[in-house]
Every structure is written in C-alpha cells, then in structure tokens.
Design a protein around this motif. Structure first.
Motif, PDB file in Angstrom:
ATOM      1  N   GLU A 134      32.670   9.475 -26.508  1.00  0.00           N
ATOM      2  CA  GLU A 134      33.629  10.350 -27.285  1.00  0.00           C
ATOM      3  C   GLU A 134      32.426  10.726 -28.492  1.00  0.00           C
ATOM      4  O   GLU A 134      32.793  11.935 -28.899  1.00  0.00           O
ATOM      5  CB  GLU A 134      34.614   9.434 -28.177  1.00  0.00           C
ATOM      6  N   GLU A 154      32.236  14.872 -29.200  1.00  0.00           N
ATOM      7  CA  GLU A 154      32.409  15.272 -30.370  1.00  0.00           C
ATOM      8  C   GLU A 154      31.284  16.318 -31.007  1.00  0.00           C
ATOM      9  O   GLU A 154      31.294  17.471 -31.576  1.00  0.00           O
ATOM     10  CB  GLU A 154      32.496  14.458 -31.499  1.00  0.00           C
ATOM     11  N   ARG A 210      31.470  19.488 -28.712  1.00  0.00           N
ATOM     12  CA  ARG A 210      32.324  20.499 -29.444  1.00  0.00           C
ATOM     13  C   ARG A 210      32.073  21.176 -30.659  1.00  0.00           C
ATOM     14  O   ARG A 210      32.351  22.083 -30.827  1.00  0.00           O
ATOM     15  CB  ARG A 210      34.049  19.605 -29.650  1.00  0.00           C
ATOM     16  N   ARG A 237      45.632  15.910 -36.404  1.00  0.00           N
ATOM     17  CA  ARG A 237      44.102  15.620 -35.777  1.00  0.00           C
ATOM     18  C   ARG A 237      43.110  16.866 -36.139  1.00  0.00           C
ATOM     19  O   ARG A 237      41.931  16.834 -36.376  1.00  0.00           O
ATOM     20  CB  ARG A 237      44.205  15.291 -34.229  1.00  0.00           C
ATOM     21  N   ASP A 238      43.648  18.285 -35.930  1.00  0.00           N
ATOM     22  CA  ASP A 238      42.909  19.314 -36.208  1.00  0.00           C
ATOM     23  C   ASP A 238      42.545  19.367 -37.663  1.00  0.00           C
ATOM     24  O   ASP A 238      41.124  19.766 -37.873  1.00  0.00           O
ATOM     25  CB  ASP A 238      43.873  20.759 -35.902  1.00  0.00           C
ATOM     26  N   ARG A 286      39.872  17.113 -38.291  1.00  0.00           N
ATOM     27  CA  ARG A 286      38.393  17.515 -37.747  1.00  0.00           C
ATOM     28  C   ARG A 286      37.882  18.576 -38.523  1.00  0.00           C
ATOM     29  O   ARG A 286      36.730  18.423 -39.322  1.00  0.00           O
ATOM     30  CB  ARG A 286      38.635  18.262 -36.308  1.00  0.00           C
ATOM     31  N   HIS A 332      40.090   7.698 -27.287  1.00  0.00           N
ATOM     32  CA  HIS A 332      40.500   9.059 -27.544  1.00  0.00           C
ATOM     33  C   HIS A 332      39.444   9.959 -27.843  1.00  0.00           C
ATOM     34  O   HIS A 332      38.426   9.572 -28.759  1.00  0.00           O
ATOM     35  CB  HIS A 332      41.498   8.799 -28.868  1.00  0.00           C
ATOM     36  N   ASP A 341      39.192  12.081 -30.365  1.00  0.00           N
ATOM     37  CA  ASP A 341      39.015  12.262 -31.650  1.00  0.00           C
ATOM     38  C   ASP A 341      38.899  10.954 -32.390  1.00  0.00           C
ATOM     39  O   ASP A 341      38.943  10.892 -33.676  1.00  0.00           O
ATOM     40  CB  ASP A 341      40.224  12.966 -32.312  1.00  0.00           C
ATOM     41  N   ILE A 376      36.177  10.911 -35.432  1.00  0.00           N
ATOM     42  CA  ILE A 376      36.483  11.589 -36.465  1.00  0.00           C
ATOM     43  C   ILE A 376      37.509  10.745 -37.289  1.00  0.00           C
ATOM     44  O   ILE A 376      37.134  10.657 -38.592  1.00  0.00           O
ATOM     45  CB  ILE A 376      36.941  13.002 -36.182  1.00  0.00           C
ATOM     46  N   PRO A 417      48.425  11.750 -34.042  1.00  0.00           N
ATOM     47  CA  PRO A 417      47.601  12.868 -33.965  1.00  0.00           C
ATOM     48  C   PRO A 417      48.103  14.221 -33.998  1.00  0.00           C
ATOM     49  O   PRO A 417      47.489  15.074 -34.426  1.00  0.00           O
ATOM     50  CB  PRO A 417      46.465  12.437 -33.048  1.00  0.00           C
TER      51      PRO A 417
END
Length: 424
Positions: free
Chosen positions: A96, A100, A103, A249-250, A253, A289, A291, A294, A319
């Motif tokens: 993960e 991250e 991304r 969740r967005d 981030r 997961h 995310d 984060i 999330p």
C-alpha cells in the motif's frame, strides 16, 4: 564513451542512491543479489557474490522521467515485444505504501491514471501521459516466504513486496557527442516516499481540468490555484466535478498531500503516512486497503478522530461516505492553528459567527469552529462556504468547497496561500 559512463553513473545514483559511511547501501550493494530472493539451485549454491550490475545500454533505456520507488532492490529486467521492458524490484515496505507513492507521483508528474484496481493481494496501476504513446503499468504484490527461498513452515507472513514496471525503452544514442560538445548531464531528483519532503528545486506541477469554468466566481480562483499544486484528483478523465460531493477518503488524501506540499522541507510540520505493520485505527481500514497509509497516518497524528485519540472515538472511518462540513473543520483547522484549540461553548460560537444552529454541535466541532474564526480572513468557513448564519454541520461538502479549504494553511502571520507557495 565518457558521456555514456556519466549517464550510467547518474542512472545508478537515481535508482539506488550513493553509499556513505553512515551505513547506506553502495551502488554495488543496491544491485547485489539478496540471498533470500534467489531460487535455490546447485548453480546458485556454487556461485556466491553480487549479481552483475546491468549493462550500460539497459540502464540508459530506463526513461529518466519515470518515477521509481526507493528504497528498492533491482531484481531483473526482461525484454518484451517491441521496445517494451519489464523491470522487477523488491522492497521491504508494504504494497500500500508503494502504491500510494506511485499514485501521488504519477499525478504530480501529469500522468493520467487510467486503471487503479485491487485483485486479491495485487494492486495494479496503469497510466498514460500526453505526448507519450505508451502506457506505464505498475503491478505491486506481497512477496511470499516461499518466493524468498524461506521454508514456508517457518513463517506465513509476507516477506516484503515485489513490484514490476512495464514501459517502453528509451532509445540509445549510437554516436554520443564528445563531452566538450554536449551539455553536462543533470542528475534526476530521487523520488521521495509519499508524505516526505519533496526534492528541493522542484517546479510546481499544473493539473488541468476540463470543467473548471463551471465554478462559481466565489470559488473559481481558489480551486484553480490549488489545482496548480498538483494535489487534486479528477473524478474521471480530466473532469473535476466541482459541484459533486467529495468522499472522506478523497479529502483525507488531498489534505495530507496539501499539508506536506505547503511545508516542504519542514519535517516537524509534515504528516507522515503510516508505514510498517501498524494496528489499524479503524476496523474498515485494514492494512490491505489502498488508502490505509493516508488514513492511518492522519489518525496517528490526531487529525482524524479515532480510538487512538479518544477511547470513545469512532471505530469506523467510512471512506466512501460523503465528507460533511463538520468533518472538514475537525480535520483542517488543527493543521492551521497547530496548537491547542480554544475552549468553546455554544454561546461563544453564536457570539462570533452568529450561527443559529450551533446548539447541539459536539465539543470538538465547537472548538474547531471557534479556532477557525480566530483565523480571520483566512478562515476555512468563509473561504469554502461564504457568508452564512447557518453552519449546517451535516451538509455534504462539494469538491470545489473541499479544494477551496486547501488554498491556505496556517494562522496569523504564518498563514500561507497557494499563490504564495507557487510564487516561491
């Protein structure tokens, strides 16, 4: 020949890092065979020592602007059809964390993420970029004990992570110009782990969206400024969707990436994504997961309420639920104030903001609302929601409002806006 040697040395430095007396890996060590990663065979048992460093042409064919995760150990590079290559790498970090990083870097470097899916324990990303007729594919998976040459009976836990990069090779210059006739090659900046300070001297990346003209005048300048920071993600393609609701969740981030971008080079002000085998703060945010780093990092920093910060804190993060106004203020204001929030009461909020619906707000929301008032013209409420006598704490936040809240960080004389950050 001299230029090719320089290119080889610099490519090795960008991928592996130089050794020093403090114990960091040397170039040879970085490409050395990990004995746990090699299959057991008579030949491997008879041959000891490091794997041969790749030939110069192979390294020169690695695109210089291709993001590469560190720390990682190179395993092999395989030629596919045409000019496509697939390089395999190993890292001790969880899948993960590596996902991250890619991304964030792909978005920062103006790649368009076309595929982001999880199948079992494998994470697969595919991205393209304007002016480039080939896609980059990143496949990330845990490496098992058996793959590492370890007796499976001894351990069932993952043994680090293996990831693959599939890309198109960079052509090799057949007749390099003499050093005195060509410009000196400049080293590529080493990519940072997600959330860590970015390399100094990096030019701000601009993210373009096709529908920002739909923004209201009061939010347009804020969203466009924040978009230039390269931290906002589209809904699909190049569509931002300013009036659509943002998920929890967005925003988490965006919030972490914005905070760390505003405080580049200031380690004490960075919020660090979680790494390693941490006990999840939320039951619905396991380590598997995407995310998790984060959300877990923000919870461990006390930014997102959780059982870590309060025994009665929420055990679920949810999330994909809409971000509510009260959530935005709970998360963002502490990153502006950076000290204890003021003691607050319903009466204090009514006297300052004049909110008619302050009754019934939880204590931590009252504190965040009052702390935001003390920020004056830089308040998140004024910037994102405009003048209002109703807070409407349960109202979902739009993506444009969420982006506007990230236009400024800090309070008093330390407050800094996105234009000020971009100007520097």
């Amino acid at each position: 020949m001299f230029k090719r040697s320089i290119l080889l040395l610099l490519s090795l430095m960008a991928l592996s890092g130089c050794a020093d007396e403090s114990g960091n890996r040397s170039l040879e060590d970085s490409f050395a065979a990990d004995p746990q990663l090699q299959p057991t065979s008579p030949e491997s048992e008879a041959t000891e020592g490091p794997v041969a460093i790749p030939e110069a042409p192979e390294l020169e064919r690695f695109p210089p602007d291709l993001p590469q995760y560190e720390p990682a150990t190179w395993l092999e590079t395989t030629e596919l059809e045409g000019d496509r290559l697939r390089s395999r790498w190993h890292s001790d970090d969880p899948p993960e964390v590596i996902a991250e990083f890619y991304r964030g870097r792909l978005q920062q470097d103006n790649w368009q993420l076309e595929e982001d899916r999880v199948e079992g324990e494998e994470i697969r990303l595919q991205a393209s970029r304007e002016g480039q007729d080939w896609p980059l594919t990143v496949v990330i998976r845990p490496r098992t004990a058996a793959e590492n040459g370890t007796n499976q009976a001894q351990t069932d836990s993952p043994q680090g992570t293996e990831f693959e990069l599939t890309y198109v090779a960079t052509p090799i210059e057949s007749d390099p110009a003499p050093p005195e006739e060509s410009e000196a090659a400049a080293p590529q900046p080493s990519p940072a782990v997600p959330g860590a300070p970015s390399p100094e001297g990096r030019s701000p990346q601009t993210t373009s969206f096709s529908d920002l003209e739909q923004l209201s005048d009061s939010l347009a300048s804020y969203v466009k400024d924040v978009a230039q920071l390269g931290i906002l993600s589209p809904l699909e393609g190049d569509r931002f969707g300013p009036e659509e609701t943002i998920t929890r969740r967005d925003y988490a981030r965006w919030l972490l990436e914005a905070n760390n971008r505003f405080h580049e080079g200031q380690s004490a002000r960075q919020v660090r994504p979680a790494r390693g085998n941490r006990e999840p703060a939320f039951q619905d945010m396991p380590q598997s997961h995407p995310d998790f780093p984060i959300i877990q990092g923000l919870a461990e920093a006390g930014i997102i309420p959780s059982p870590l910060s309060d025994d009665d804190g929420p055990s679920l993060f949810r999330p994909d639920d809409p971000l509510l106004r009260k959530d935005l203020l709970r998360w963002k204001v502490p990153l502006d104030v950076r000290r204890g929030l003021p003691d607050a009461s319903v009466e204090a909020v009514q006297e300052t903001w004049g909110f008619q619906d302050a009754t019934g707000l939880p204590a931590d929301v009252l504190e965040a609302v009052l702390g935001d008032f003390e920020n004056g013209e830089r308040s998140n409420i004024g910037r994102a929601f405009g003048f209002t006598r109703l807070l409407q704490p349960e109202r979902p936040v739009t993506r444009a409002e969420a982006a506007s809240s990230l236009w400024s960080f800090g309070s008093d004389d330390e407050a800094r806006s996105a234009p000020e950050l971009l100007g520097n």
